[in-house]
Structures are given as structure tokens and as C-alpha cells.
Design an enzyme around this catalytic site. Structure first.
Site, PDB file in Angstrom:
ATOM      1  N   GLY A 183     -43.768 -48.400  12.649  1.00  0.00           N
ATOM      2  CA  GLY A 183     -43.223 -49.488  11.599  1.00  0.00           C
ATOM      3  C   GLY A 183     -43.256 -48.947  10.186  1.00  0.00           C
ATOM      4  O   GLY A 183     -43.620 -47.789   9.884  1.00  0.00           O
TER       5      GLY A 183
ATOM      6  N   SER B 118     -30.305 -15.587  10.141  1.00  0.00           N
ATOM      7  CA  SER B 118     -29.993 -15.636  11.441  1.00  0.00           C
ATOM      8  C   SER B 118     -29.619 -14.202  12.014  1.00  0.00           C
ATOM      9  O   SER B 118     -29.573 -13.801  13.144  1.00  0.00           O
ATOM     10  CB  SER B 118     -29.088 -16.667  11.757  1.00  0.00           C
ATOM     11  OG  SER B 118     -29.450 -17.691  11.192  1.00  0.00           O
TER      12      SER B 118
ATOM     13  N   THR C  49     -36.578 -11.097   7.426  1.00  0.00           N
ATOM     14  CA  THR C  49     -35.493 -11.822   6.979  1.00  0.00           C
ATOM     15  C   THR C  49     -35.389 -11.282   5.470  1.00  0.00           C
ATOM     16  O   THR C  49     -36.403 -10.966   4.889  1.00  0.00           O
ATOM     17  CB  THR C  49     -36.203 -13.244   7.084  1.00  0.00           C
ATOM     18  OG1 THR C  49     -36.238 -13.623   8.125  1.00  0.00           O
ATOM     19  CG2 THR C  49     -35.091 -14.184   6.143  1.00  0.00           C
ATOM     20  N   GLU C  50     -34.131 -11.213   5.210  1.00  0.00           N
ATOM     21  CA  GLU C  50     -33.981 -10.808   3.803  1.00  0.00           C
ATOM     22  C   GLU C  50     -32.787 -11.791   3.304  1.00  0.00           C
ATOM     23  O   GLU C  50     -32.187 -12.819   3.828  1.00  0.00           O
ATOM     24  CB  GLU C  50     -32.947  -9.380   3.855  1.00  0.00           C
ATOM     25  CG  GLU C  50     -34.044  -8.193   4.404  1.00  0.00           C
ATOM     26  CD  GLU C  50     -33.447  -7.101   4.389  1.00  0.00           C
ATOM     27  OE1 GLU C  50     -32.075  -6.778   3.778  1.00  0.00           O
ATOM     28  OE2 GLU C  50     -33.842  -6.038   4.821  1.00  0.00           O
TER      29      GLU C  50
ATOM     30  N   GLU D 177     -38.322 -17.972  13.385  1.00  0.00           N
ATOM     31  CA  GLU D 177     -37.947 -17.401  14.535  1.00  0.00           C
ATOM     32  C   GLU D 177     -36.451 -17.708  14.988  1.00  0.00           C
ATOM     33  O   GLU D 177     -36.204 -17.583  16.242  1.00  0.00           O
ATOM     34  CB  GLU D 177     -38.988 -17.382  15.508  1.00  0.00           C
ATOM     35  CG  GLU D 177     -40.349 -17.148  15.159  1.00  0.00           C
ATOM     36  CD  GLU D 177     -40.345 -15.547  14.934  1.00  0.00           C
ATOM     37  OE1 GLU D 177     -40.646 -15.431  13.590  1.00  0.00           O
ATOM     38  OE2 GLU D 177     -40.505 -14.885  15.585  1.00  0.00           O
ATOM     39  N   GLY D 178     -35.469 -18.180  14.283  1.00  0.00           N
ATOM     40  CA  GLY D 178     -34.122 -18.429  14.570  1.00  0.00           C
ATOM     41  C   GLY D 178     -33.975 -20.031  14.955  1.00  0.00           C
ATOM     42  O   GLY D 178     -34.769 -20.608  15.786  1.00  0.00           O
ATOM     43  N   THR D 179     -33.062 -20.452  14.350  1.00  0.00           N
ATOM     44  CA  THR D 179     -32.639 -21.756  14.423  1.00  0.00           C
ATOM     45  C   THR D 179     -32.111 -22.290  15.811  1.00  0.00           C
ATOM     46  O   THR D 179     -31.562 -21.363  16.727  1.00  0.00           O
ATOM     47  CB  THR D 179     -31.552 -21.983  13.444  1.00  0.00           C
ATOM     48  OG1 THR D 179     -30.184 -21.425  13.666  1.00  0.00           O
ATOM     49  CG2 THR D 179     -32.036 -21.860  12.058  1.00  0.00           C
TER      50      THR D 179
HETATM   51  C1  LIG Z   1     -41.649 -21.633   6.930  1.00  0.00           C
HETATM   52  C2  LIG Z   1     -41.004 -20.339   7.319  1.00  0.00           C
HETATM   53  C3  LIG Z   1     -41.593 -19.220   7.713  1.00  0.00           C
HETATM   54  C4  LIG Z   1     -41.101 -18.042   8.109  1.00  0.00           C
HETATM   55  N1  LIG Z   1     -41.666 -16.956   8.256  1.00  0.00           N
HETATM   56  C5  LIG Z   1     -41.112 -15.687   8.640  1.00  0.00           C
HETATM   57  C6  LIG Z   1     -41.481 -14.472   8.717  1.00  0.00           C
HETATM   58  O1  LIG Z   1     -42.890 -14.409   8.684  1.00  0.00           O
HETATM   59  N2  LIG Z   1     -40.903 -13.246   8.770  1.00  0.00           N
HETATM   60  C7  LIG Z   1     -39.592 -13.265   8.683  1.00  0.00           C
HETATM   61  O2  LIG Z   1     -39.074 -12.031   8.732  1.00  0.00           O
HETATM   62  N3  LIG Z   1     -38.886 -14.339   8.476  1.00  0.00           N
HETATM   63  C8  LIG Z   1     -39.520 -15.496   8.570  1.00  0.00           C
HETATM   64  N4  LIG Z   1     -38.833 -16.817   8.220  1.00  0.00           N
HETATM   65  C9  LIG Z   1     -37.260 -16.483   7.966  1.00  0.00           C
HETATM   66  C10 LIG Z   1     -36.475 -17.413   9.238  1.00  0.00           C
HETATM   67  O3  LIG Z   1     -36.563 -16.603  10.459  1.00  0.00           O
HETATM   68  C11 LIG Z   1     -35.294 -17.632   8.925  1.00  0.00           C
HETATM   69  O4  LIG Z   1     -35.354 -18.590   7.837  1.00  0.00           O
HETATM   70  C12 LIG Z   1     -34.170 -17.901  10.173  1.00  0.00           C
HETATM   71  O5  LIG Z   1     -34.024 -16.918  10.866  1.00  0.00           O
HETATM   72  C13 LIG Z   1     -32.809 -18.545   9.545  1.00  0.00           C
HETATM   73  O6  LIG Z   1     -32.511 -17.635   8.538  1.00  0.00           O
HETATM   74  P1  LIG Z   1     -31.659 -18.240   7.120  1.00  0.00           P
HETATM   75  O7  LIG Z   1     -32.733 -19.049   6.513  1.00  0.00           O
HETATM   76  O8  LIG Z   1     -31.403 -17.054   6.200  1.00  0.00           O
HETATM   77  O9  LIG Z   1     -30.445 -19.091   7.645  1.00  0.00           O
HETATM   78  P2  LIG Z   1     -28.932 -18.603   7.814  1.00  0.00           P
HETATM   79  O10 LIG Z   1     -29.128 -17.447   8.633  1.00  0.00           O
HETATM   80  O11 LIG Z   1     -28.359 -18.554   6.503  1.00  0.00           O
HETATM   81  O12 LIG Z   1     -28.440 -19.995   8.447  1.00  0.00           O
HETATM   82  C14 LIG Z   1     -28.200 -21.219   7.786  1.00  0.00           C
HETATM   83  C15 LIG Z   1     -27.588 -22.153   8.752  1.00  0.00           C
HETATM   84  O13 LIG Z   1     -26.563 -21.643   9.369  1.00  0.00           O
HETATM   85  C16 LIG Z   1     -26.665 -21.566  10.969  1.00  0.00           C
HETATM   86  N5  LIG Z   1     -26.009 -20.485  11.572  1.00  0.00           N
HETATM   87  C17 LIG Z   1     -25.945 -19.442  11.054  1.00  0.00           C
HETATM   88  N6  LIG Z   1     -25.433 -18.378  11.960  1.00  0.00           N
HETATM   89  C18 LIG Z   1     -24.564 -19.146  12.751  1.00  0.00           C
HETATM   90  C19 LIG Z   1     -23.963 -18.969  13.817  1.00  0.00           C
HETATM   91  N7  LIG Z   1     -23.400 -17.691  14.177  1.00  0.00           N
HETATM   92  N8  LIG Z   1     -23.396 -19.941  14.636  1.00  0.00           N
HETATM   93  C20 LIG Z   1     -23.809 -21.185  14.313  1.00  0.00           C
HETATM   94  N9  LIG Z   1     -24.805 -21.329  13.205  1.00  0.00           N
HETATM   95  C21 LIG Z   1     -25.049 -20.456  12.454  1.00  0.00           C
HETATM   96  C22 LIG Z   1     -27.977 -21.574  11.161  1.00  0.00           C
HETATM   97  O14 LIG Z   1     -28.590 -22.100  12.263  1.00  0.00           O
HETATM   98  C23 LIG Z   1     -28.677 -22.341   9.893  1.00  0.00           C
HETATM   99  O15 LIG Z   1     -28.706 -23.959  10.369  1.00  0.00           O
HETATM  100  C24 LIG Z   1     -39.582 -18.072   7.975  1.00  0.00           C
HETATM  101  C25 LIG Z   1     -38.867 -19.273   7.427  1.00  0.00           C
HETATM  102  C26 LIG Z   1     -39.305 -20.145   7.061  1.00  0.00           C
HETATM  103  C27 LIG Z   1     -38.703 -21.542   6.979  1.00  0.00           C
END
Ligand SMILES: Cc1cc2nc3c(=O)[nH]c(=O)nc-3n(C[C@H](O)[C@H](O)[C@H](O)COP(=O)(O)OP(=O)(O)OC[C@H]3O[C@@H](n4cnc5c(N)ncnc54)[C@H](O)[C@@H]3O)c2cc1C
Length: 400
Positions: A356, A145, A139-140, A380-382
Site C-alpha cells: 500500500g 538492439s 553498444t554504440e 542484453e537486448g529488450t
Molecule cells: C544499465 C545498462 C547497462 C548496459 N551494459 C552494457 C554493456 O556492458 N555492454 C554493452 O555493449 N551494452 C550495454 N548496455 C546496452 C544495452 O545492451 C542496449 O541499451 C540495448 O541493447 C538496447 O539498445 P538501445 O538502448 O540502443 O535501444 P534501441 O535499439 O534504440 O531500442 C529502443 C526501443 O526500440 C525497440 N526496438 C528496437 N528495434 C526493434 C525491433 N526490430 N522490433 C521491435 N522493437 C524494437 C527496443 O525494444 C526499445 O524498446 C547496457 C544498457 C543499460 C541500460
């Protein structure tokens, strides 16, 4: 599906249960209240290392023929990891993730590394003197996502590679001995430019910029770091040059295969957290719940929770079992990740309904569990992304 759980798998789960009761739960609660991770030099980690836990997380090596065979007696690896992830998270998901071992760095090494890299990277977890960690960084700031947007670059220079960019939300990275970092050798190529590199502790130019202040799962560190022209030796290109000659997007495929292994694991952690919430509610109904008509409602809520927990667990096991058999599991992994965190959040909320007003109290832990489980949906992806993957596989189009 023919899941075989060996006596050794059961022993490992029992070990985690004992460790959970005595250490993970109290340390996780303490980290939550103090709002900081368990310190790296905590004596507990030494104890974990000396127990051989780090080695157990590596699983058994499978030969290619074993991967193809379906045998009842073969010891499974990912199924066991699912059981361990659920049990550890039952006691405390944050403390569980903080445990020494390869963590999320393990699966890409498992999938992509050459035999000598595998030996070099995993051997540190076979010694029992000092706790060791590894991490994963995809992630960057502009690529969560949509991982094809990663902008960290890798430039070939002097027989090695120079990495430049920024990674965020990388779990356990501040204390990791090595981190699997995904970077692009050619940004214009999108996915086809992706490569995985190993960045070792102490590499000049590696700089931790920020440790996140999280709403839950506070027992481990999640950090942003910079790669300021970090030079890594050519032997740190995961899989070596050959690996990426097989197919133009082998690097991207490696990352996706990693997710197919880790998504069911993360989903199983949600099951562990929700199982604890269920148990809190069950104990309350059994011992203290007033004998009013509402009691029947509470009992039927418990039945609903049990059934949903079982479905979520089966989805995780199905995805892991397929991986153990060497079968494709991307759809199953995404179904587990799509379903479990969402339903586990609902299970915790149902437990709060049963409890409650008490559920608002910090001491009942339910409010902590609700904060903890939220991250499971994101890591790991929402769920939205998992739906796109499943739907894409159903209609035969890549919707990622
Ligand atoms: C506690 C924690 C630990 C983590 N550990 C790691 C790690 O060890 N290594 C690592 O690499 N990453 C890690 N992550 C990162 C994590 O994998 C990302 O936060 C995740 O992939 C989502 O990316 P983002 O936060 O940039 O959200 P975004 O990609 O900006 O998404 C924001 C919102 O938009 C929605 N969305 C985005 N694209 C679409 C689409 N095409 N269609 C519908 N909805 C969409 C998403 O579902 C989300 O609700 C961690 C995150 C957390 C919170």
C-alpha cells in the site's frame, strides 16, 4: 532436464549470501542514495578478491568431450552462475554487477579466445591480491538492439590493429583491466565484418567520455568511451585470424553466442530482485497485515508471485543447463530474457500493492527495486528483440 547442483555450487551460493547480507545490500543502498558507484578502491573489493571470488566466477574448464557428454556428476558452470546471479541480485543487483571479475567480458573470451589468450586474460582473476575487472562493449550511439549497425572500425596496421569509434553503456569499463570491443574490419560487409578485440587499460587513445546517471542499479559504472585511433597488438584479436576463417560471420556468431550465455544470467538477476520484493510483501502479510477481507487477496497475490518466480527461474536454469550440456540454447536464452524482466517488474508492482502507501517510502526499498529491475529489461537486448529472436527460430527465419 537433469540439473545437478554440486556441494561446491551450494558453497559458492552460500558465500554470496553471506557477502550479500553483510556488504552488497548496505553498499548498494548507499550507492543508490549517494547516486554514485561504489568506489574502485573500497576495502570491500579487496576482501572479495582475497576470498577467491574472482576465480570462482571463471567456472571450470570443460574439455570438448565433456561438452558433448551428459553426466550427472559433472560440475556445471552456467547453472551455478545462474544461482549466483540470482542470489547476489537478491541482496543488490547493482553491487553484484560491480564485483571484481571478468563480468560480461568473460563469455566472449570463453567462447572465442585462443588457449594462450584465455590464459593471459583470465590469469589476472586467479590472483587474490588486487581486485580486477573486465568489461564488454558492443553498444554504440547508433547500434543498440541492431548490433549489425556497429560503426567502430578496425584497420590493420604495423602488425596490429587501429580501433576508431565510440562505445556506450559499457558496464564497469572505467575500471576494467581489459574490455572486449566489437568493431568492423569492413563496414560494407555488415555482420561478416565483425571482429572482437581486447583493449587493455592504459591503451593510448582510450578515453572515458561519460559515466551515466542511471535511475537505478547505481552501484556500478556504465560508461561511454571513445577509441581515438587506439593501437592494439595482433595478439589482441580475440580468437586470432584463424577463428574468423571458419565462417564469414564468425565474429557476429561469437557475439550472439555470448548473448546466449549472458541473457539467462541477466534474467536471473531480475528473479533475484523480484524475490526480495516478494519476501518484503510476505513478511508484511505474515506480521502486520490487518485481518480484513483484503488479507485473502494479498495472500493470493503472494501465491501468484511465487508461481511466476518459479517459472522465470526455471526458464533461466533451462537455458543455462543446455549451455552446460553443449546444446544450442539461443531460443531458451531469449525466452528467459523475454519473460523474467517483464514478470519481475509485475511481481515488484504486486508487492507494492500489498504494501500500500508504505511502498512509496524510500525506506521500504520497493521503489528502489522497481527502479533497479527496469534496466534488466534493456541490458542484453529488450523483450521486443527477444520476441523477434524466438519467433525467428520458431519459423526458421532470421528476424534480428
Ligand atoms: C544499465 C545498462 C547497462 C548496459 N551494459 C552494457 C554493456 O556492458 N555492454 C554493452 O555493449 N551494452 C550495454 N548496455 C546496452 C544495452 O545492451 C542496449 O541499451 C540495448 O541493447 C538496447 O539498445 P538501445 O538502448 O540502443 O535501444 P534501441 O535499439 O534504440 O531500442 C529502443 C526501443 O526500440 C525497440 N526496438 C528496437 N528495434 C526493434 C525491433 N526490430 N522490433 C521491435 N522493437 C524494437 C527496443 O525494444 C526499445 O524498446 C547496457 C544498457 C543499460 C541500460
Amino acid at each position: 532436464m537433469d540439473i545437478h547442483i554440486s556441494p561446491e555450487d551450494t558453497k559458492t551460493v552460500e558465500l554470496v549470501r553471506e557477502m550479500g547480507k553483510e556488504y552488497l545490500r548496505p553498499l548498494g543502498i548507499e550507492a543508490d542514495r549517494l547516486q554514485r558507484a561504489i568506489p574502485e578502491d573500497h576495502p570491500f573489493y579487496k576482501l572479495v578478491a582475497s576470498s577467491g571470488y574472482m576465480e570462482r566466477t571463471l567456472g571450470t574448464e570443460q574439455t570438448d568431450s565433456e561438452k558433448k557428454s551428459v553426466s550427472k556428476t559433472r560440475r556445471t558452470h552456467w547453472v551455478r552462475n545462474i544461482l549466483v546471479a540470482e542470489e547476489g541480485s537478491y541482496w543488490d543487483r547493482g553491487a553484484m554487477v560491480s564485483l571484481p571479475g571478468p563480468g560480461l567480458g568473460g563469455p566472449p573470451v570463453d567462447r572465442m579466445a585462443t588457449p594462450s589468450q584465455r590464459e593471459r586474460l583470465f590469469s589476472i582473476f586467479r590472483q587474490r591480491e588486487v581486485p580486477k575487472w573486465a568489461a564488454f562493449a558492443m553498444t554504440e550511439p547508433d547500434a543498440g538492439s541492431d548490433v549489425k549497425r556497429i560503426a567502430t572500425t578496425a584497420r590493420k596496421e604495423d602488425g596490429g590493429w587501429v580501433l576508431k569509434g565510440q562505445k556506450m553503456y559499457s558496464s564497469n569499463s572505467p575500471r576494467a583491466d581489459w574490455i572486449v570491443v566489437f568493431a568492423s574490419v569492413d563496414l560494407s560487409k555488415g555482420r561478416d565484418g565483425h571482429r572482437a578485440f581486447i583493449v587493455e587499460k592504459g591503451t593510448p587513445g582510450f578515453e572515458i567520455l561519460k559515466i551515466e546517471h542511471k535511475m537505478g542499479i547505481r552501484a556500478y559504472e556504465t560508461a561511454t568511451f571513445a577509441l581515438n585511433d587506439c593501437y592494439v597488438d595482433s595478439s589482441n584479436l580475440l580468437g586470432g585470424e584463424e577463428y574468423y576463417k571458419k565462417d564469414a560471420n564468425e565474429g557476429f556468431k561469437g557475439a550472439m553466442a555470448t548473448f546466449s550465455a549472458t541473457r539467462p544470467l541477466v534474467a536471473a538477476m531480475g528473479v533475484g530482485i523480484a524475490r526480495f520484493a516478494h519476501d518484503i510483501a510476505r513478511d508484511f502479510v505474515k506480521s502486520e497485515y490487518p485481518h480484513t477481507p483484503l488479507r485473502d487477496k494479498a495472500i493470493s497475490r503472494l501465491a501468484w508471485m511465487q508461481q511466476k518466480l518459479a517459472v522465470a527461474r526455471m526458464l533461466c536454469l533451462q537455458a543455462a543447463w543446455r549451455l552446460d550440456q553443449g546444446m544450442p540454447n539461443a531460443t531458451e536464452a531469449s525466452m528467459a530474457k523475454m519473460y523474467a524482466p517483464m514478470i519481475c517488474l509485475k511481481i515488484i508492482q504486486q508487492a507494492r500493492v500489498i504494501k500500500g502507501e508504505d511502498s512509496l517510502l524510500v525506506d521500504t526499498l520497493l521503489e528502489k527495486l522497481e527502479r533497479d529491475v527496469k534496466a534488466i529489461d534493456i541490458v542484453e537486448g529488450t523483450q521486443q528483440i527477444q520476441r523477434r529472436i524466438v519467433a525467428g527460430n520458431v519459423i526458421g527465419r532470421d528476424l534480428r
